[in-house]
Design an enzyme around this catalytic site. Structure first.
Site, PDB file in Angstrom:
ATOM      1  N   GLY A 145     147.726  64.028  47.165  1.00  0.00           N
ATOM      2  CA  GLY A 145     146.968  62.869  46.697  1.00  0.00           C
ATOM      3  C   GLY A 145     147.750  61.580  46.873  1.00  0.00           C
ATOM      4  O   GLY A 145     147.178  60.533  47.205  1.00  0.00           O
ATOM      5  N   SER A 196     146.859  54.812  36.456  1.00  0.00           N
ATOM      6  CA  SER A 196     147.170  55.556  37.674  1.00  0.00           C
ATOM      7  C   SER A 196     148.125  54.775  38.558  1.00  0.00           C
ATOM      8  O   SER A 196     147.786  53.702  39.069  1.00  0.00           O
ATOM      9  CB  SER A 196     145.896  55.868  38.464  1.00  0.00           C
ATOM     10  OG  SER A 196     146.244  56.288  39.769  1.00  0.00           O
ATOM     11  N   ASP A 208     152.497  64.654  34.957  1.00  0.00           N
ATOM     12  CA  ASP A 208     152.627  65.856  35.791  1.00  0.00           C
ATOM     13  C   ASP A 208     153.291  67.016  35.051  1.00  0.00           C
ATOM     14  O   ASP A 208     153.410  68.114  35.600  1.00  0.00           O
ATOM     15  CB  ASP A 208     153.439  65.531  37.048  1.00  0.00           C
ATOM     16  CG  ASP A 208     152.674  64.619  37.998  1.00  0.00           C
ATOM     17  OD1 ASP A 208     151.425  64.576  37.922  1.00  0.00           O
ATOM     18  OD2 ASP A 208     153.322  63.942  38.810  1.00  0.00           O
ATOM     19  N   LYS A 236     143.656  66.505  38.751  1.00  0.00           N
ATOM     20  CA  LYS A 236     144.913  66.694  39.492  1.00  0.00           C
ATOM     21  C   LYS A 236     144.696  67.759  40.572  1.00  0.00           C
ATOM     22  O   LYS A 236     143.565  68.028  40.938  1.00  0.00           O
ATOM     23  CB  LYS A 236     146.033  67.068  38.511  1.00  0.00           C
ATOM     24  CG  LYS A 236     146.396  65.923  37.557  1.00  0.00           C
ATOM     25  CD  LYS A 236     146.992  64.764  38.307  1.00  0.00           C
ATOM     26  CE  LYS A 236     147.293  63.597  37.395  1.00  0.00           C
ATOM     27  NZ  LYS A 236     147.698  62.404  38.144  1.00  0.00           N
ATOM     28  N   ARG A 283     143.683  70.829  35.411  1.00  0.00           N
ATOM     29  CA  ARG A 283     144.848  71.436  34.731  1.00  0.00           C
ATOM     30  C   ARG A 283     144.562  71.803  33.276  1.00  0.00           C
ATOM     31  O   ARG A 283     145.289  72.624  32.708  1.00  0.00           O
ATOM     32  CB  ARG A 283     146.060  70.507  34.826  1.00  0.00           C
ATOM     33  CG  ARG A 283     146.629  70.501  36.225  1.00  0.00           C
ATOM     34  CD  ARG A 283     147.909  69.725  36.354  1.00  0.00           C
ATOM     35  NE  ARG A 283     148.430  69.928  37.704  1.00  0.00           N
ATOM     36  CZ  ARG A 283     149.282  69.119  38.329  1.00  0.00           C
ATOM     37  NH1 ARG A 283     149.720  68.030  37.713  1.00  0.00           N
ATOM     38  NH2 ARG A 283     149.699  69.386  39.550  1.00  0.00           N
TER      39      ARG A 283
HETATM   40  C1  S3P Z   1     152.042  59.710  41.539  1.00  0.00           C
HETATM   41  C2  S3P Z   1     151.220  59.303  40.513  1.00  0.00           C
HETATM   42  C3  S3P Z   1     150.530  60.228  39.610  1.00  0.00           C
HETATM   43  C4  S3P Z   1     151.116  61.637  39.689  1.00  0.00           C
HETATM   44  C5  S3P Z   1     151.373  62.079  41.092  1.00  0.00           C
HETATM   45  C6  S3P Z   1     152.326  61.134  41.796  1.00  0.00           C
HETATM   46  C7  S3P Z   1     152.692  58.693  42.400  1.00  0.00           C
HETATM   47  O1  S3P Z   1     149.167  60.299  39.966  1.00  0.00           O
HETATM   48  O2  S3P Z   1     150.265  62.550  39.028  1.00  0.00           O
HETATM   49  O3  S3P Z   1     151.922  63.388  41.116  1.00  0.00           O
HETATM   50  O4  S3P Z   1     153.632  59.027  43.150  1.00  0.00           O
HETATM   51  O5  S3P Z   1     152.276  57.524  42.334  1.00  0.00           O
HETATM   52  P1  S3P Z   1     148.058  59.301  39.330  1.00  0.00           P
HETATM   53  O6  S3P Z   1     148.352  57.952  39.772  1.00  0.00           O
HETATM   54  O7  S3P Z   1     146.745  59.818  39.886  1.00  0.00           O
HETATM   55  O8  S3P Z   1     148.160  59.512  37.851  1.00  0.00           O
END
Ligand code: S3P
Length: 433
Positions: A94, A167, A315, A342, A346
């Site tokens: 993601g 986020s 996480d 996620k 989860r």
């Molecule tokens: C991340 C942000 C988080 C996290 C992901 C890594 C990042 O996601 O869960 O594993 O590197 O910016 P969200 O922004 O969707 O919360």
């Protein structure tokens, strides 16, 4: 791949878990569009970060390595990326898809990004919406899911974006698009989220102003290559923090762990549950705070998890739910609906696994209620989610019977040597193809 875990085991020694995933992704993204050479040490050679690396190679960036965590990135400058020959496949990641959407929205060429079965179910409208407000042309698949296509040749304009959810991926996406936009781009977040993009852009000589919950930058600037030392990932260390906390006699030191204040919810929550964690030898490494963390067994108690800790431990909840199952009394999590989008849902997937092990775990729309208790054995389906597979591996330390976990291939997305390190400290784990 399947993991088989025998009940019981020890947790002792000193280990260093692999490099931080968030920082590894960003080191490649920023190094690629910087002027000059960026060198990286401690790069996470996990599938997610490697997807980001391959995406930039496909856009004409010369990257040497990874060789034992070392990368040499020959930056092409902010306008030096080339159209890839085909869609960019970013696997389970993601972070790759959402941050790249921002970075690629203002390019001169079209790009399509695709993902695996898990990523193809995840929401992308959250990045498409602000990018469209900036003037980008973004197409998503059905229901706002991947694939994601960005049409090149649009002149973006800066916006002030109020994030509807906490986020870091959405915040980072908007700020990266802002580099290619006219004027000022700013983000306002409802709660603090990881700030690696803000810190690292500044490390690459790109000014970012942070004023409380607001981060702003001016479009049109350039990044300069730097050296990056990636700390060990606190999100990977978290499995071992929980492992040591729940195992009588345990004493484990986790070396060189990143303790950025936006990432330490797991330490705060375990301490609130009665955990025994010593944070020692604090130092700054390339703008990120790092420490060695020694964790000893402690009798944990159930708590109401403070909602302000949720984004700081986002996480780490699969691991923390195992701690809650081993604690005395009830643990209540609220304000965590983001956990449902996620790599898997989860809340549901953890509740199903805990119930299979004999724990009273009740999912709620935005969290879970877990009564501490005794765990038997079970067969677990982690739904393509690396952190679910690792969390239930740790549960074996207190289970009374064998735990079999199917479909563990995705552990390699974030923690390729998990099984080896788990064995080294005393967890009774075997993997089978
Ligand atoms: C991340 C942000 C988080 C996290 C992901 C890594 C990042 O996601 O869960 O594993 O590197 O910016 P969200 O922004 O969707 O919360």
């Amino acid at each position: 791949m399947e993991f088989t875990l025998q009940p019981g085991g020890r947790v002792n020694g000193r280990i260093r878990v692999p490099g931080d995933k968030s920082i590894s992704h960003r080191s490649v993204m920023f190094g690629a569009i910087a002027d000059g050479v960026t060198t990286v040490d401690g790069f996470l050679e996990g599938e997610d970060a490697l997807c980001t690396l391959k995406a930039f190679q496909a856009m004409g960036v010369n990257i040497e390595g990874p060789d034992n965590g070392r990368l040499v990135i020959h930056g092409v400058g902010r306008d030096g990326l080339k159209a890839p020959a085909g869609p960019l496949y970013v696997g389970n990641s993601g972070t790759s898809m959402r941050l790249l959407a921002g970075l690629l929205a203002g390019q001169s060429f079209d790009v399509t990004m695709t993902g695996d079965e898990s990523l193809n179910k995840r929401p992308m409208e959250r990045v498409a919406k602000p990018l469209r407000e900036m003037g980008a042309v973004v197409e998503t698949g059905e229901g706002g899911r991947p694939p994601l296509t960005l049409r090149g040749g649009q002149q973006l304009k800066g916006i002030d974006y109020v994030l509807p959810m906490a986020s870091a991926q959405v915040k980072s996406c908007v700020l990266l698009a802002g580099i290619y936009a006219d004027g000022t781009t700013s983000t306002l977040e409802p709660a603090p989220t990881r700030d690696h993009s803000e810190r690292m852009l500044q490390g690459f000589s790109y000014p970012v102003t942070v004023d409380g919950a607001k981060a702003s930058l001016q479009g049109g600037g350039r990044l300069k290559g730097v050296h990056i030392d990636v700390p060990a990932d606190i999100s990977s260390a978290a499995f071992f923090m929980v492992a040591a906390s729940i195992t009588p006699g345990a004493e484990l030191t986790l070396e060189h762990v990143g303790i950025n204040p936006t990432r330490i919810g797991v330490i705060n929550i375990l301490r609130a549950m009665g955990g025994n964690l010593d944070v020692e030898n604090e130092r700054l490494v390339g703008g990120e705070p790092v420490a060695d963390i020694t964790v000893r067994y402690a009798e944990l108690k159930g708590i109401d998890i403070p909602e302000d800790q949720v984004p700081l431990a986002i996480d780490e909840f699969p691991a923390l739910f195992i701690a809650a199952a081993c604690a005395k009394g009830r643990t209540v999590l609220t304000g965590a609906e983001e956990l449902r989008v996620k790599e898997s849902d989860r809340i549901q997937v953890m509740a199903d696994g805990l119930v299979a092990l004999g724990i009273d775990a009740q999912p709620t729309p935005d969290g879970i209620v877990i009564e501490g208790g005794e765990m038997g054995g079970a067969t677990i389906n982690p739904h393509h989610d690396h952190r679910i597979a690792m969390a239930f591996s740790v549960a074996s330390l207190r289970a009374h019977d064998t735990i079999l976990i199917h479909d563990c291939d995705n552990v390699a997305t974030s923690f390729p040597n998990f099984v080896e390190l788990a064995k080294q400290v005393g967890i009774q784990i075997e993997k089978r193809p």
